[in-house]
Design a protein around this motif. Sequence first.
Motif, mmCIF file in Angstrom:
data_model
loop_
_atom_site.group_PDB
_atom_site.id
_atom_site.type_symbol
_atom_site.label_atom_id
_atom_site.label_comp_id
_atom_site.label_asym_id
_atom_site.label_seq_id
_atom_site.Cartn_x
_atom_site.Cartn_y
_atom_site.Cartn_z
ATOM 1 N N LYS A 162 42.328 80.509 98.021
ATOM 2 C CA LYS A 162 42.758 81.281 99.188
ATOM 3 C C LYS A 162 42.901 80.433 100.451
ATOM 4 C CE LYS A 162 38.063 82.859 100.307
ATOM 5 N NZ LYS A 162 37.177 84.038 100.397
ATOM 6 N N ASN A 163 42.107 79.367 100.572
ATOM 7 C CA ASN A 163 42.138 78.591 101.814
ATOM 8 C C ASN A 163 43.458 77.856 102.043
ATOM 9 O OD1 ASN A 163 39.477 78.991 103.051
ATOM 10 N ND2 ASN A 163 38.697 78.065 101.167
ATOM 11 N N ILE A 164 44.219 77.637 100.973
ATOM 12 C CA ILE A 164 45.534 76.996 101.126
ATOM 13 C C ILE A 164 46.666 77.912 100.687
ATOM 14 C CG2 ILE A 164 44.631 74.641 100.949
ATOM 15 C CD1 ILE A 164 45.618 74.605 98.026
ATOM 16 N N LYS A 165 46.346 79.123 100.248
ATOM 17 C CA LYS A 165 47.378 80.085 99.868
ATOM 18 C C LYS A 165 48.176 80.483 101.111
ATOM 19 C CE LYS A 165 47.970 84.593 97.621
ATOM 20 N NZ LYS A 165 47.287 85.736 96.952
ATOM 21 N N LEU A 166 49.471 80.737 100.928
ATOM 22 C CA LEU A 166 50.317 81.069 102.067
ATOM 23 C C LEU A 166 50.067 82.497 102.533
ATOM 24 C CD1 LEU A 166 53.753 79.447 101.108
ATOM 25 C CD2 LEU A 166 51.824 78.462 102.371
ATOM 26 N N LEU A 167 49.729 82.615 103.804
ATOM 27 C CA LEU A 167 49.572 83.903 104.461
ATOM 28 C C LEU A 167 50.592 83.962 105.592
ATOM 29 C CD1 LEU A 167 47.968 86.572 104.941
ATOM 30 C CD2 LEU A 167 46.566 85.282 106.566
ATOM 31 N N GLY A 168 51.506 84.901 105.517
ATOM 32 C CA GLY A 168 52.551 84.950 106.533
ATOM 33 C C GLY A 168 53.396 83.691 106.552
ATOM 34 N N GLY A 169 53.529 83.050 105.376
ATOM 35 C CA GLY A 169 54.392 81.880 105.261
ATOM 36 C C GLY A 169 53.748 80.543 105.569
ATOM 37 N N LYS A 170 52.444 80.525 105.847
ATOM 38 C CA LYS A 170 51.775 79.247 106.103
ATOM 39 C C LYS A 170 50.381 79.277 105.492
ATOM 40 C CE LYS A 170 50.343 80.638 110.793
ATOM 41 N NZ LYS A 170 50.449 80.294 112.241
ATOM 42 N N PRO A 171 49.825 78.098 105.154
ATOM 43 C CA PRO A 171 48.501 78.055 104.520
ATOM 44 C C PRO A 171 47.458 78.772 105.376
ATOM 45 C CG PRO A 171 49.524 75.886 104.461
ATOM 46 C CD PRO A 171 50.383 76.737 105.346
ATOM 47 N N LEU A 172 46.528 79.446 104.705
ATOM 48 C CA LEU A 172 45.476 80.158 105.430
ATOM 49 C C LEU A 172 44.771 79.239 106.426
ATOM 50 C CD1 LEU A 172 43.911 82.831 105.722
ATOM 51 C CD2 LEU A 172 42.337 81.987 103.968
ATOM 52 N N LEU A 173 44.519 78.012 106.014
ATOM 53 C CA LEU A 173 43.879 77.033 106.905
ATOM 54 C C LEU A 173 44.636 76.863 108.215
ATOM 55 C CD1 LEU A 173 42.858 74.030 104.594
ATOM 56 C CD2 LEU A 173 41.338 75.375 106.055
ATOM 57 N N SER A 174 45.949 76.987 108.136
ATOM 58 C CA SER A 174 46.787 76.721 109.297
ATOM 59 C C SER A 174 46.545 77.702 110.435
ATOM 60 C CB SER A 174 48.264 76.759 108.889
ATOM 61 O OG SER A 174 49.100 76.392 109.959
ATOM 62 N N TRP A 175 46.157 78.925 110.106
ATOM 63 C CA TRP A 175 45.916 79.917 111.153
ATOM 64 C C TRP A 175 44.772 79.475 112.072
ATOM 65 C CZ3 TRP A 175 48.728 84.432 111.974
ATOM 66 C CH2 TRP A 175 49.688 84.712 111.012
ATOM 67 N N THR A 176 43.695 78.992 111.486
ATOM 68 C CA THR A 176 42.564 78.522 112.291
ATOM 69 C C THR A 176 42.907 77.218 113.005
ATOM 70 O OG1 THR A 176 40.885 79.620 110.942
ATOM 71 C CG2 THR A 176 40.178 77.677 112.169
ATOM 72 N N ALA A 177 43.594 76.315 112.309
ATOM 73 C CA ALA A 177 43.964 75.041 112.920
ATOM 74 C C ALA A 177 44.862 75.262 114.138
ATOM 75 C CB ALA A 177 44.664 74.153 111.893
ATOM 76 N N THR A 178 45.808 76.183 114.029
ATOM 77 C CA THR A 178 46.723 76.462 115.137
ATOM 78 C C THR A 178 45.986 77.096 116.311
ATOM 79 O OG1 THR A 178 48.600 76.750 113.643
ATOM 80 C CG2 THR A 178 48.784 77.739 115.821
ATOM 81 N N ALA A 179 45.122 78.073 116.027
ATOM 82 C CA ALA A 179 44.358 78.718 117.100
ATOM 83 C C ALA A 179 43.485 77.706 117.833
ATOM 84 C CB ALA A 179 43.503 79.844 116.532
ATOM 85 N N VAL A 195 46.393 69.040 102.434
ATOM 86 C CA VAL A 195 47.014 70.144 103.173
ATOM 87 C C VAL A 195 46.554 70.125 104.625
ATOM 88 C CG1 VAL A 195 47.144 72.662 103.400
ATOM 89 C CG2 VAL A 195 47.293 71.608 101.133
ATOM 90 N N ALA A 196 45.259 69.876 104.831
ATOM 91 C CA ALA A 196 44.723 69.819 106.187
ATOM 92 C C ALA A 196 45.415 68.745 107.015
ATOM 93 C CB ALA A 196 43.218 69.566 106.138
ATOM 94 N N GLU A 197 45.581 67.574 106.427
ATOM 95 C CA GLU A 197 46.241 66.478 107.149
ATOM 96 C C GLU A 197 47.671 66.852 107.514
ATOM 97 O OE1 GLU A 197 44.833 63.864 108.259
ATOM 98 O OE2 GLU A 197 42.940 63.756 107.150
ATOM 99 N N GLN A 198 48.339 67.599 106.640
ATOM 100 C CA GLN A 198 49.724 68.004 106.891
ATOM 101 C C GLN A 198 49.841 68.975 108.063
ATOM 102 O OE1 GLN A 198 51.276 69.539 103.159
ATOM 103 N NE2 GLN A 198 50.668 67.688 102.054
ATOM 104 N N ILE A 199 48.780 69.738 108.318
ATOM 105 C CA ILE A 199 48.829 70.696 109.428
ATOM 106 C C ILE A 199 48.081 70.167 110.653
ATOM 107 C CG2 ILE A 199 49.089 72.663 107.882
ATOM 108 C CD1 ILE A 199 46.133 73.287 108.241
ATOM 109 N N GLY A 200 47.743 68.878 110.622
ATOM 110 C CA GLY A 200 47.144 68.247 111.788
ATOM 111 C C GLY A 200 45.654 68.411 111.929
ATOM 112 N N LEU A 201 44.990 68.665 110.805
ATOM 113 C CA LEU A 201 43.538 68.845 110.831
ATOM 114 C C LEU A 201 42.864 67.703 110.081
ATOM 115 C CD1 LEU A 201 41.231 70.780 111.647
ATOM 116 C CD2 LEU A 201 41.553 71.936 109.454
ATOM 117 N N SER A 202 41.915 67.047 110.713
ATOM 118 C CA SER A 202 41.238 65.901 110.109
ATOM 119 C C SER A 202 40.291 66.333 108.997
ATOM 120 C CB SER A 202 40.446 65.141 111.182
ATOM 121 O OG SER A 202 39.674 64.110 110.603
#
Length: 233
Positions: A21-38, A61-68
């Motif tokens: 679930k942590n990398i599954k697409l939610l609203g078209g982007k990985p679940l992780l991305s929602w927290t990283a963006t916020a 996946v984290a590195e791709q969305i800018g999360l270390s």
Amino acid sequence: MQINTLIVIPARSGSKGVTDKNIKLLGGKPLLSWTATALSEANLSDCLAILSTDSANYADVAEQIGLSAPFLRPADFSTDTASAIQVAEHALDWFLHTYGYLPDWLMWLQPTSPFRSPAIIRQAWSILQLGQAEAVVGCKEIHRDLTTLFRLESGFMQPLDKQKPTQTSRQQSQPLLTPNGAMYLCKTDYLLERKSFYPPKTVPLVMNAIQSLDIDTEEDWAIAEAYIKQGLV
């Protein structure tokens, strides 16, 4: 720059409720991305945000969305029974060995709470700046009286508060608070000494039902998708 807050985003693999679930697409982007963006939009200073994961795939996946993702979490801290405190301690141990000191604060942001907003993150940070709180914890309200909350005893319902008659009127009961899992921000020394996110001076940060959504099951995932489709987030 002196880092005074370590922000940990925990994301182990092997979820049973929703596969990966942590990398599954939610609203078209990985679940992780929602927290990283916020977190990025919250624009906090003097902080370091990292992903704590046991999966090289999640780290990619984290590195791709800018999360270390500076390390892979050991298997001992990646089981169903591993506690949040253990994972936080592991991240702090990594920080100490990397930087030679401990940060004053640790912020814990679970990716399964995707609708925690940048404003909420900034608000938690602002509460700390007032200098009175030892921790800030995300909460949601429960409009129930203890007389309407029950435990099972010998197969029968028994109210938590047996001293008063059952209170069924919402207007006559003061809301209870329960942690929603979306936000923990705690003094590092207290966390390490007491193994807890709840020091005596813990301030609740009350969030609404959407912000408090914690995705654990397929039903939760469907609700999250519905919120997005309805434009509620």
